[in-house]
Design a protein around this motif. Structure first.
Motif, PDB file in Angstrom:
ATOM      1  N   SER A 171       5.180 -33.764  11.435  1.00 37.74           N
ATOM      2  CA  SER A 171       4.358 -34.961  11.399  1.00 37.74           C
ATOM      3  C   SER A 171       4.384 -35.726  12.710  1.00 37.74           C
TER       4      SER A 171
ATOM      5  N   GLU B 197      -3.915 -28.897   5.547  1.00 36.81           N
ATOM      6  CA  GLU B 197      -3.078 -28.992   6.745  1.00 36.81           C
ATOM      7  C   GLU B 197      -3.683 -28.251   7.935  1.00 36.81           C
TER       8      GLU B 197
ATOM      9  N   LYS C  37      -3.325 -33.016  13.527  1.00 38.93           N
ATOM     10  CA  LYS C  37      -2.827 -33.863  12.436  1.00 38.93           C
ATOM     11  C   LYS C  37      -2.930 -35.350  12.734  1.00 38.93           C
TER      12      LYS C  37
END
Length: 444
Positions: free
Chosen positions: A51, A228, A253
């Motif tokens: 992340s 994702e 992301k």
């Protein structure tokens, strides 16, 4: 800018305190519906892998223990048009969710689609103080980003680092602890109309709830609807709501662009009501049960009874063919998709390695919309549904709930933003001087 920085830090602190107490509400205040979920937090699971810099806040395990949805009132284009009507709708959704959860919540995180969102790409560069990149270096490089003049009456809603550079290397998600001399950062900033935000905060205070966080609906809908791989390689999420259509582009992301088109499903319903001269509620029912945008050969033979209770026998028993209904709906849908296409072109979406487009939101359920969107937006179009969340009721798993499910993710695992770091106070004071010096050099 300092007041905004401190208020956002205060909201993040309230969110963390509410999570430690165990429960918090998330609210999606939309033009068509107001949805509320109450989340129960458990033991922290630690940072989420991959992340990036967002791993600082960690990820908390949660479960949905209450849900409430009501027809939105007093909202137009994702913004409050009638405060008392909106307050009544928010209270109804909150009370329904609290009754189901059998608990009371004092803090809520909300998302909204209005506010005239504008995206900015910023960059900054500093020298590393020491052998390795520290937390203070991250704060300094974020403060070194040259913030543009946002204009009067606007506030920053999101300010997220999306890429770091360390000497000759780029594409770093989290440079902390790495050796280097020169640290750079690319940051995405999203600004909104300050009055829209203040109206929403005031509305929740009237409902006896403190705002512990805010997010743009296009951002949280994209986090929920994109898988994702799509977030990593590059994709656009189109959230077709009732009064507005949200656009968000993700790569690595991170959201790198967001915008809003002030057109949505309510405009399609309005066209049907005006074209057939029927009440809005009747037009909504016809759109839901019989609507579409792709005509077939049998549509001329499919008869739709309009119905009604006006008292005029002939008017209440009128019929139309499905092809006539499609003829009313398709031009408005094409207009919305053309506006979306124009915004994607401005954002440079064609230059991304992957050009996947995901349609979500309540209006994305119109039959044949994905085929029409493929012709206007590009070939790689699919319909997206929100990810599965533990405890989420079956009725809230459709595309119309993509934003609020994404808001659950935002509450449990937020990406780090500008105000999560202790930026030196003197940086704020030097900004006007730096701008003045830049103007002097450019214009002397």
């Amino acid at each position: 800018m300092t007041d905004l920085y401190q208020s956002q830090r205060a909201m993040r602190s309230m969110r963390q305190q509410a999570m430690q107490r165990g429960s918090i509400a998330v609210l999606d205040i939309g033009t068509f519906k107001v949805a509320c979920l109450i989340l129960k937090f458990g033991v922290s699971e630690g940072p989420a892998e991959g992340s990036g810099v967002g791993a600082l806040a960690g990820q908390a395990a949660f479960r949905v223990i209450g849900a409430g949805t009501t027809r939105s009132r007093g909202i137009r284009f994702g913004e409050i048009a009638a405060m008392q009507e909106t307050e009544r709708a928010v209270r109804t959704a909150l009370q329904t969710a609290q009754k189901m959860a059998q608990t009371r919540v004092d803090h809520a995180i909300l998302c909204f689609a209005g506010g005239d969102t504008r995206s900015y790409g910023l960059e900054g560069m500093v020298e590393v103080e020491g052998d390795r990149v520290s937390e203070e270096d991250i704060a300094r490089v974020l403060s070194a980003c040259d913030v543009p003049q946002l204009g009067s009456g606007r506030e920053v809603l999101h300010a997220q680092p999306v890429n770091f550079l360390l000497d000759h290397r780029t594409g770093l998600a989290d440079p902390r602890g790495q050796a280097g001399h020169q640290l750079g950062c690319d940051m995405h900033m999203l600004s909104v109309d300050a009055d829209v935000v203040q109206n929403l905060i005031h509305c929740l205070k009237r409902c006896d709830v403190e705002v512990a966080g805010m997010a743009a609906a296009p951002y949280v809908a994209g986090r929920s609807a994109l898988v994702e791989d799509e977030q990593e390689l590059g994709a656009a999420a189109i959230d077709l709501g009732g009064g507005a259509t949200g656009i968000s582009i993700f790569i690595k992301k991170h959201m790198i662009y967001a915008d809003t088109v002030r057109l949505g499903g309510d405009h399609i319903t309005g066209d049907i009501a005006k074209g057939l001269q029927i009440p809005y509620s009747t037009a909504e029912r016809i759109k839901t049960y019989y609507g579409g945008v792709q005509a077939t050969g049998r549509d001329d033979r499919e008869i739709i009874e309009i119905g009604g209770d006006s008292g005029d026998w002939d008017k209440d028993r009128r019929t139309i063919t499905r092809s006539e209904l499609i003829g009313i709906m398709r031009p408005r849908v094409e207009e919305i998709l053309e506006e979306v296409r124009a915004r994607l072109d401005v954002a440079g979406f064609d230059h991304l390695p992957s050009q996947q487009i995901v349609l979500t939101g309540g209006a994305s359920q119109i039959p044949g919309l994905d085929g029409l969107a493929a012709k206007i937006l590009g070939q790689q179009v699919r319909l997206g549904r929100p990810i599965r969340v533990q405890g989420l009721p079956q009725a809230a798993t459709g595309p119309a709930f993509a934003a609020i499910v994404g808001l659950c993710q935002f509450a449990a695992c937020p990406q780090d933003e500008w105000w999560d770091f202790d930026i030196p106070a003197q940086r704020f004071a030097t900004r006007p001087l730096k701008r003045a010096m830049k103007w002097f050099k450019d214009n002397w």
